[in-house]
Design an enzyme around this catalytic site. Sequence first.
Site, PDB file in Angstrom:
ATOM      1  N   ILE A 252       0.943  -1.253  -0.173  1.00 59.21           N
ATOM      2  CA  ILE A 252       0.119  -0.068  -0.161  1.00 59.21           C
ATOM      3  C   ILE A 252       0.973   1.127   0.106  1.00 59.21           C
ATOM      4  O   ILE A 252       2.011   1.140   0.341  1.00 59.21           O
ATOM      5  CB  ILE A 252      -0.937  -0.185   1.296  1.00 59.21           C
ATOM      6  CG1 ILE A 252      -0.249  -0.004   2.428  1.00 59.21           C
ATOM      7  CG2 ILE A 252      -2.086  -1.168   0.949  1.00 59.21           C
ATOM      8  CD1 ILE A 252      -1.042  -0.028   3.806  1.00 59.21           C
ATOM      9  N   ASP A 253       0.168   2.345  -0.381  1.00 55.40           N
ATOM     10  CA  ASP A 253       1.159   3.603  -0.612  1.00 55.40           C
ATOM     11  C   ASP A 253       1.645   3.919   0.663  1.00 55.40           C
ATOM     12  O   ASP A 253       1.276   3.757   1.803  1.00 55.40           O
ATOM     13  CB  ASP A 253       0.163   4.455  -1.013  1.00 55.40           C
ATOM     14  CG  ASP A 253      -0.187   4.171  -2.430  1.00 55.40           C
ATOM     15  OD1 ASP A 253       0.322   3.528  -3.257  1.00 55.40           O
ATOM     16  OD2 ASP A 253      -1.299   4.972  -3.016  1.00 55.40           O
ATOM     17  N   LYS A 254       2.766   4.692   0.600  1.00 55.44           N
ATOM     18  CA  LYS A 254       3.645   5.153   2.011  1.00 55.44           C
ATOM     19  C   LYS A 254       2.370   6.140   2.762  1.00 55.44           C
ATOM     20  O   LYS A 254       2.589   5.798   3.902  1.00 55.44           O
ATOM     21  CB  LYS A 254       4.505   6.233   1.405  1.00 55.44           C
ATOM     22  CG  LYS A 254       5.014   7.037   2.586  1.00 55.44           C
ATOM     23  CD  LYS A 254       6.123   8.178   2.087  1.00 55.44           C
ATOM     24  CE  LYS A 254       6.604   8.871   3.249  1.00 55.44           C
ATOM     25  NZ  LYS A 254       7.320  10.359   2.823  1.00 55.44           N
TER      26      LYS A 254
END
Length: 344
Positions: A155-157
């Site tokens: 998942i994104d930062k």
Amino acid sequence: MIEEQENLDNDEEDEMYEHQRLVVDKGQIAMRLDKYLPHFTKNISRNKIQNSIEAEAIKVNGLTAKASYKVKPFDVITFSLPKPPRNTELIPEDIPLNIVYEDEDLMVINKPAGMVVHPAVGHWTGTLVNGLIHYLQNLPTHRNGEIRPGLVHRIDKDTSGLLVIAKNDFSMTFLAKQFFEHSIERTYYALAWGVPKEETGTVHNFIGRSLKNRKICDVFEDGFHGKESITHYKILKDLRYVSLLQCNLETGRTHQIRVHMKHLGHPLFSDAEYGGDKILRGQVFSNYKKFVENCFETMPRQALHAKTLGFVHPRSKEWMQFDTELPEDFSNVIEKWEGYLNAN
């Protein structure tokens, strides 16, 4: 012979598979499947092929087959195997991990916003992977030719929430196959600007890298520039200016929910890359502007949280379901909007 070979990156979370379709030559003598396949797969050991067969990631004539199956002329073999890793040094770091569940085969981690999942340019340390290789040893590393120990998806930062980590090769292949087949259950909570017209809906189109800005993604009308992308959403709270949405992924393309909500005209709150860090609903008078700016300060990242995760366990074959509470910044910003709505 290899009749066709293609990289089926079914989404940004499942790039670890190399998909091939083989048609056995007409003069082929009888040979065990696990002995036959290594001739057509580079840098993948017989043991890893056997794990893939056991995980039902290899099929003969459309059916699952045992390692002892004797291939025959004109058999059609389809298989999805992890791509070989490159030699890239990773530095173990003692980083706190919020472990929701762990057994001998896998871990489920609740990732905080701000933590990068794997090392890349500009983020070689301080990532989830750096923490994982400190906490565990001998993690599988197969993912699109890169060293990404245990990662089946990401998942994104600045997205918070649940990730499953494989602790051995068999679990890696078994779990990744579920992502490949879209049988993993993934539910996200998102705070979006405005309120969609329909209480429930599905966004179905193609997502690919933007032709104008390669750091973000965009929606395309066909598959020439993008890959098929499907998001199902439901309104959980109508807060007039913003809405709390439940989003379920059928696919998992890069930035999928963020791109789809922008496409609908409802960018995620505080999402700077997709235009959600501006006031998009409501009249901009001084008090309202100050209130929204305070909300941005409360949640200075896209309002997106991977809330639930469900999958079949590699060893027990039982369905496992995990759920998390919203992180503090997310719950606080919702409370602020509820308070503003009640006061106005």
